[in-house]
Design an enzyme around this catalytic site. Structure first.
Site, PDB file in Angstrom:
ATOM      1  N   GLU C 117       1.176  -0.886   0.004  1.00  0.00           N
ATOM      2  CA  GLU C 117      -0.144  -0.077  -0.303  1.00  0.00           C
ATOM      3  C   GLU C 117       0.242   1.113   0.122  1.00  0.00           C
ATOM      4  O   GLU C 117       0.643   2.403  -0.567  1.00  0.00           O
ATOM      5  CB  GLU C 117      -1.453   0.083   1.145  1.00  0.00           C
ATOM      6  CG  GLU C 117      -1.868  -1.240   0.771  1.00  0.00           C
ATOM      7  CD  GLU C 117      -2.597  -1.789   1.821  1.00  0.00           C
ATOM      8  OE1 GLU C 117      -2.502  -1.849   3.596  1.00  0.00           O
ATOM      9  OE2 GLU C 117      -3.665  -1.590   2.101  1.00  0.00           O
ATOM     10  N   GLU C 138      -3.362  -9.487   3.185  1.00  0.00           N
ATOM     11  CA  GLU C 138      -3.969  -9.709   4.158  1.00  0.00           C
ATOM     12  C   GLU C 138      -5.504 -10.261   4.543  1.00  0.00           C
ATOM     13  O   GLU C 138      -5.520 -10.943   5.562  1.00  0.00           O
ATOM     14  CB  GLU C 138      -4.672  -7.688   4.459  1.00  0.00           C
ATOM     15  CG  GLU C 138      -3.731  -6.863   4.912  1.00  0.00           C
ATOM     16  CD  GLU C 138      -3.064  -6.529   3.331  1.00  0.00           C
ATOM     17  OE1 GLU C 138      -3.515  -7.258   2.772  1.00  0.00           O
ATOM     18  OE2 GLU C 138      -2.892  -5.186   3.469  1.00  0.00           O
TER      19      GLU C 138
END
Lengths: 277, 277, 277
Positions: C117, C138
């Protein structure tokens, strides 16, 4: 035939399929004459109910369309206004995107700045694998792109590649342009004419109403707003007044821009050392 | 088992991973029976809290799903309405995109028109490199796509390639579909089953809540609005009434569509000369 | 020099071009110290009017930045708030995207979860062809991505590939990341430093105003809203409290996460069988 119509020449292959030839020696520089020619073309397109597809190409294999005229001596395309009420540059590009006629850019040679923005306003782009120099060098000239690149590229190639194209301000060859999605496909130069002709004739054989209906639906989800386009155009006009931009423009003109063919072909590669040499 | 459930057959590999087999001879034409089968599947998916992933495939390697039934003799999928109140076609696709279950299209063979729109409504698409014919031929049949292609393709592959797919109305092979982003990947046919099975079992091993949370967040920024989808569907219904569309549909049916396997495999290639031959 | 400034080290190549080196042994785990270092960098960037381009790289070729600290023992980056009033993680990423300075991620080694990210918040991403392991694992750890991946990836790579990256939760090598548009380009490892250095020095030679104007225009059409980013962050904080997430996190820590280099390199590949072994 008006002078501008000679520079933007229409070849009616069939009533449904036209080719448009850019022929504005020596380099197909984009100035008021080119926009006058394109406005004339758009008027003829609007009056041709049998027309389905238009292919845009250059008679000069080295220069598709070069770039925005930086000498400013022919007309004033930053203040002229088109039939939509938008500045002439935006009016031309927006009407092309919204036309029920399908526009196809067949690219060979140099296509930079406003010329890249012209092909981005076409519905599809096909490029010569060996002979394409496509880019948005504006930031290296001291200004931002003003004709839609900052709005259209992120939607087309994603934010990361759009920022590289615009902030890196360099040329892209056919293969890289295809990999990035900047053009639909890069084709071997020997196959480019055949491929585009087959596609254009195929589309020209279809009915006008489904073409218009499908394109209109896709326009709803794929075009930037006029507000965004106007912001970019206004920022571009402001940037042209900056001293740092004028310094770079003068350095380029002094180096040979718009005068020497060899310089015209390779100048974006020199932008990183423009003020040092 | 109902008749439609035989055409859209569920194989419960594990409680978390189902395979769905299209088996509707001879060509897996998409008519009311297929939508009835898909609605039955969606009802079962909603009632299966342990389910994580569904893989959609065909028992016929030549036809994944062929295309919208153009004979109109089985049911009426343009007027039927689904549980969401949307037309049955949109209801099916929209519920698939919003399901907390992950949908994966494993593609072999022909996938055109509404079938392409079905795989575009799946979360991911993996295709056989050697054996894929994927496309949106509607415009060449005289109508616009009505099941989401005009809304989903521009977001997926960019405006230029979306316009080429829809207005060119031709087939795309696995490699080109991958290069355009029309499918996630094209894999050698011999590796396709293994790749998708490993991915589906991996996802099936994950917890349901993070899958649902992540997919829901991505849905917020990647799905077209129901308004846009309805516009396309209404335009499609209107287009079906146009005489030029009916002329093309009749020419295709006369040529062998929905009757002859060889014609079914190659008909989009013929659309550019459909009314001349 | 503060401790965090030692972990996020600035090398001023020229007043216009900085390199930022991640150097936080053993694995460049992303915890409060890294965000403190990035906040310090942003403050210096804001105070450097001559700065044009920043390249982010790692001194450790095996780990660019590893992933979010799952031991939770250093500070609390989920509750800390940055100067914008947004959570520190979002504040850092949002300020980077909106900065008039161009940010370039030069990627070697492992880049997962919040680290992916981070590079998605950089303007451009260039990766080693041979040595890149980039992903959003994730969902396989029981939570959703919380730092922008679910908002930025669909715009960058399209819905289908974004769903595969996030729901498949596995590593992507340089070639696949380039093909998907996850990075701008994958380059042979031996060419990566040279390519990025030339690009950064080129951009550094341009004027600051056109860079800022062009980036600002592109930001208008290519950034997710703060509302969407906050939704993802809130969902992530909730997910961290789920027992199924805690069970997976404990299994990973027990397996060697954040302790053993070999496990750190390959753990996403093991997520599909995490609770079975």
């Amino acid at each position: 035939m008006t002078e501008s119509a000679a520079y933007v020449r229409i070849v009616e292959e069939t009533p449904a399929y036209w080719r448009v030839l850019f022929d504005y020696p020596p380099f197909n520089i984009v100035d008021a004459a080119i926009f006058e020619g394109l406005q004339g073309l758009l008027a003829r397109m609007d009056a041709a109910p049998s027309l389905r597809a238009v292919v845009f190409e250059s008679v000069n294999p080295e220069f598709y369309l070069a770039h925005f005229d930086l000498t400013g001596h022919i007309g004033n395309i930053t203040t002229a206004v088109g039939p939509t009420g938008l500045p002439i540059l935006m009016d031309t590009f927006v009407r092309l995107t919204k036309s029920p006629v399908v526009s196809i850019a067949k690219i060979r040679g140099c296509v930079r700045g406003v010329s890249s923005e012209f092909v981005l306003a076409c519905d599809m782009r096909f490029a010569s694998r060996e002979n394409t120099r496509l880019g948005q060098p504006e930031v290296g000239v001291g200004v931002n792109p003003g004709g839609g690149a900052t709005e259209r590229l992120p939607l087309l190639v994603g934010r990361g590649r759009a920022l590289e194209i615009v902030l890196g301000a360099n040329d892209f060859d056919g293969d890289t342009a295809e990999r990035y999605g900047y053009v639909n496909r890069a084709l071997p130069d020997a196959e480019l004419d055949g491929f585009v002709d087959v596609l254009a004739r195929r589309i020209a054989s279809f009915d006008r109403r489904p073409i218009a209906a499908a394109k209109n639906l896709m326009n709803q989800v794929s075009l930037p707003s006029a507000d965004r386009l106007l912001d970019a155009f206004s920022a571009f006009q402001t940037a042209l007044t900056w001293p740092e931009a004028q310094q770079r423009i003068q350095a380029l003109l002094k180096g040979g821009l718009q005068r020497e063919g060899d310089f015209e072909k390779r100048w974006p590669a020199l932008l990183g050392t423009l003020l040092k040499t």
